[in-house]
Scaffold this motif. Structure first.
Motif, PDB file in Angstrom:
ATOM      1  N   THR A 259       0.763  -1.205  -0.075  1.00  0.00           N
ATOM      2  CA  THR A 259      -0.154   0.129  -0.067  1.00  0.00           C
ATOM      3  C   THR A 259       0.966   1.396   0.139  1.00  0.00           C
ATOM      4  OG1 THR A 259      -0.154  -0.012   2.489  1.00  0.00           O
ATOM      5  CG2 THR A 259      -1.748  -1.279   1.250  1.00  0.00           C
TER       6      THR A 259
ATOM      7  N   ASP B 227       0.798   3.672   1.892  1.00  0.00           N
ATOM      8  CA  ASP B 227       1.021   4.121   3.657  1.00  0.00           C
ATOM      9  C   ASP B 227       2.335   3.485   3.816  1.00  0.00           C
ATOM     10  OD1 ASP B 227      -0.716   6.029   3.860  1.00  0.00           O
ATOM     11  OD2 ASP B 227      -2.198   4.600   4.799  1.00  0.00           O
ATOM     12  N   ARG B 228       2.316   1.803   3.597  1.00  0.00           N
ATOM     13  CA  ARG B 228       3.619   0.986   3.903  1.00  0.00           C
ATOM     14  C   ARG B 228       4.754   1.576   3.201  1.00  0.00           C
ATOM     15  NH1 ARG B 228       7.373  -0.879   5.557  1.00  0.00           N
ATOM     16  NH2 ARG B 228       7.712  -2.928   5.903  1.00  0.00           N
TER      17      ARG B 228
ATOM     18  N   SER C  37      -2.315  10.791   7.881  1.00  0.00           N
ATOM     19  CA  SER C  37      -2.611   9.973   6.741  1.00  0.00           C
ATOM     20  C   SER C  37      -3.097  11.151   5.582  1.00  0.00           C
ATOM     21  CB  SER C  37      -4.194   9.585   7.043  1.00  0.00           C
ATOM     22  OG  SER C  37      -4.711   8.955   5.981  1.00  0.00           O
TER      23      SER C  37
ATOM     24  N   ASP D 267     -12.805   2.073   5.187  1.00  0.00           N
ATOM     25  CA  ASP D 267     -11.713   2.073   5.902  1.00  0.00           C
ATOM     26  C   ASP D 267     -10.529   2.454   5.213  1.00  0.00           C
ATOM     27  OD1 ASP D 267     -10.159   1.036   8.133  1.00  0.00           O
ATOM     28  OD2 ASP D 267      -9.207  -0.182   6.612  1.00  0.00           O
TER      29      ASP D 267
ATOM     30  N   LYS E 231      -7.208   2.020   5.179  1.00  0.00           N
ATOM     31  CA  LYS E 231      -6.463   1.009   4.860  1.00  0.00           C
ATOM     32  C   LYS E 231      -6.966   0.030   3.664  1.00  0.00           C
ATOM     33  CE  LYS E 231      -3.009   1.424   7.744  1.00  0.00           C
ATOM     34  NZ  LYS E 231      -1.607   1.886   7.098  1.00  0.00           N
ATOM     35  N   THR E 232      -7.856  -0.513   3.826  1.00  0.00           N
ATOM     36  CA  THR E 232      -8.684  -1.295   2.694  1.00  0.00           C
ATOM     37  C   THR E 232      -8.733  -0.342   1.231  1.00  0.00           C
ATOM     38  OG1 THR E 232     -10.180  -2.254   4.390  1.00  0.00           O
ATOM     39  CG2 THR E 232     -10.831  -2.344   2.107  1.00  0.00           C
TER      40      THR E 232
ATOM     41  N   GLU F  99      -6.627   1.911   0.497  1.00  0.00           N
ATOM     42  CA  GLU F  99      -5.226   1.881  -0.056  1.00  0.00           C
ATOM     43  C   GLU F  99      -5.227   0.527  -0.995  1.00  0.00           C
ATOM     44  OE1 GLU F  99      -3.061   3.758  -0.418  1.00  0.00           O
ATOM     45  OE2 GLU F  99      -3.387   5.323   1.241  1.00  0.00           O
ATOM     46  N   LYS F 100      -5.781  -0.466  -0.516  1.00  0.00           N
ATOM     47  CA  LYS F 100      -5.549  -1.869  -1.107  1.00  0.00           C
ATOM     48  C   LYS F 100      -6.609  -1.841  -2.498  1.00  0.00           C
ATOM     49  CE  LYS F 100      -6.853  -6.701  -0.476  1.00  0.00           C
ATOM     50  NZ  LYS F 100      -7.334  -7.713   0.671  1.00  0.00           N
TER      51      LYS F 100
END
Length: 230
Positions: free
Chosen positions: A110, A112-113, A152, A162, A164-165, A167-168
Motif C-alpha cells: 500500500t 502508506d506502507r 494520513s 476504511d 487501509k482497505t 489503499e488496497k
C-alpha cells in the motif's frame, strides 16, 4: 538545500515498477534515477549510478534478487536496499537480514506502507550523516522497529470506508486499465461484491475513479470501473 535521495527500481513487472515510480513522486525528497527489469540490467545501473537506495524485487527473470546483495556490497557499498517482493520464504528473509537490507515489504504493498518505509529510511540516513557522536537514544532508534507516525494522506472517509482497505482497493484498481466490474474486482481484492461496489462507488464520487456502462451483445449492461487516468 535538502538532499535528494536517488532511487533505483529493480522490478521485472513494468506495471509494478510504474506504481513504485508514481508512489515515489508523491514523497518529498526522493527521485527515481533508473529502472531495471533484470538482474543484468540492475548490475549495469548500480555500477554506473551508485544510487543511494535500491528498491529490489527477489524474483527476477535471470536471477534471484538475493544474488545481487554481494554485488551491491562490492560495487556500490554506500547503496542501501529495501526489498519489495512477494517472497516470504525463511531462507530469502534470512539472506536479506544478513545482507543488511533496510526494510522488507511484502506485495501487494500500500502507499502508506511504502511511504512509511521511505520516510523512516530518510530519517535514519539524516541521523547517520551527522558528525561527532550520537546520543544513546539516536543509536537505539537506528536499530529498533518502531514505526514512524505519519499523517494520513487519505481524504475524509465516511462510515463503512476504511482507509487501509481503500489503499488496497486503489492498488488493485490501478492495474485495471480495461475496466472491471464490482464482482470481478471482489475476486482479485478479496472483498465481497457489495463491499467492492461500495468502495468503487466512493472513489467515483471523489473523482478518484470513473465508471461506465458497457453494453455487450447479450444480457444487461455491465458497470465497469476504471482507475483515474490523470
Amino acid at each position: 538545500m535538502t538532499e535528494v535521495i536517488e532511487i533505483l527500481i529493480v522490478e521485472d513487472d513494468l506495471r509494478i515498477a510504474d506504481i513504485h515510480r508514481r508512489f515515489i513522486d508523491r514523497i518529498e525528497g526522493f527521485e527515481v534515477v533508473g529502472s531495471a527489469h533484470t538482474g543484468v540490467e540492475a548490475k549495469d545501473w548500480i555500477s554506473a549510478l551508485k544510487p543511494d537506495l535500491i528498491l529490489l524485487d527477489v524474483y527476477l527473470p535471470d536471477m534471484m534478487g538475493t544474488e545481487l546483495l554481494s554485488y551491491i556490497q562490492r560495487e556500490s557499498p554506500d547503496s542501501d536496499i529495501i526489498f519489495i517482493t512477494a517472497a516470504s520464504e525463511v531462507h530469502v528473509v534470512k539472506q536479506a537480514f544478513r545482507g543488511g537490507v533496510f526494510d522488507y515489504i511484502l506485495k501487494p504493498l500500500t502507499f502508506d506502507r511504502f511511504r512509511e518505509s521511505l520516510v523512516s529510511y530518510k530519517e535514519k540516513r539524516i541521523t547517520l550523516s551527522s558528525s561527532g557522536h550520537l546520543e544513546e537514544e539516536s543509536i537505539h532508534l537506528l536499530w529498533n522497529q518502531q514505526k514512524t507516525v505519519l499523517p494520513s494522506e487519505n481524504l475524509f472517509t465516511p462510515k463503512g470506508i476504511d482507509p487501509k482497505t481503500m489503499e488496497k482497493v486503489l492498488f488493485h484498481l490501478s492495474e485495471q486499465t480495461s475496466g472491471i466490474t464490482a464482482e470481478k474486482f471482489g475476486v482479485i481484492s478479496g472483498l465481497s461484491r457489495s463491499s467492492s461496489r461500495r468502495y468503487l462507488e466512493y472513489l467515483v464520487s471523489e473523482n478518484q475513479a470513473s465508471a461506465e456502462l458497457i453494453y455487450g451483445t447479450i444480457g444487461r449492461p455491465e458497470r465497469r470501473y476504471f482507475p483515474k487516468t490523470s
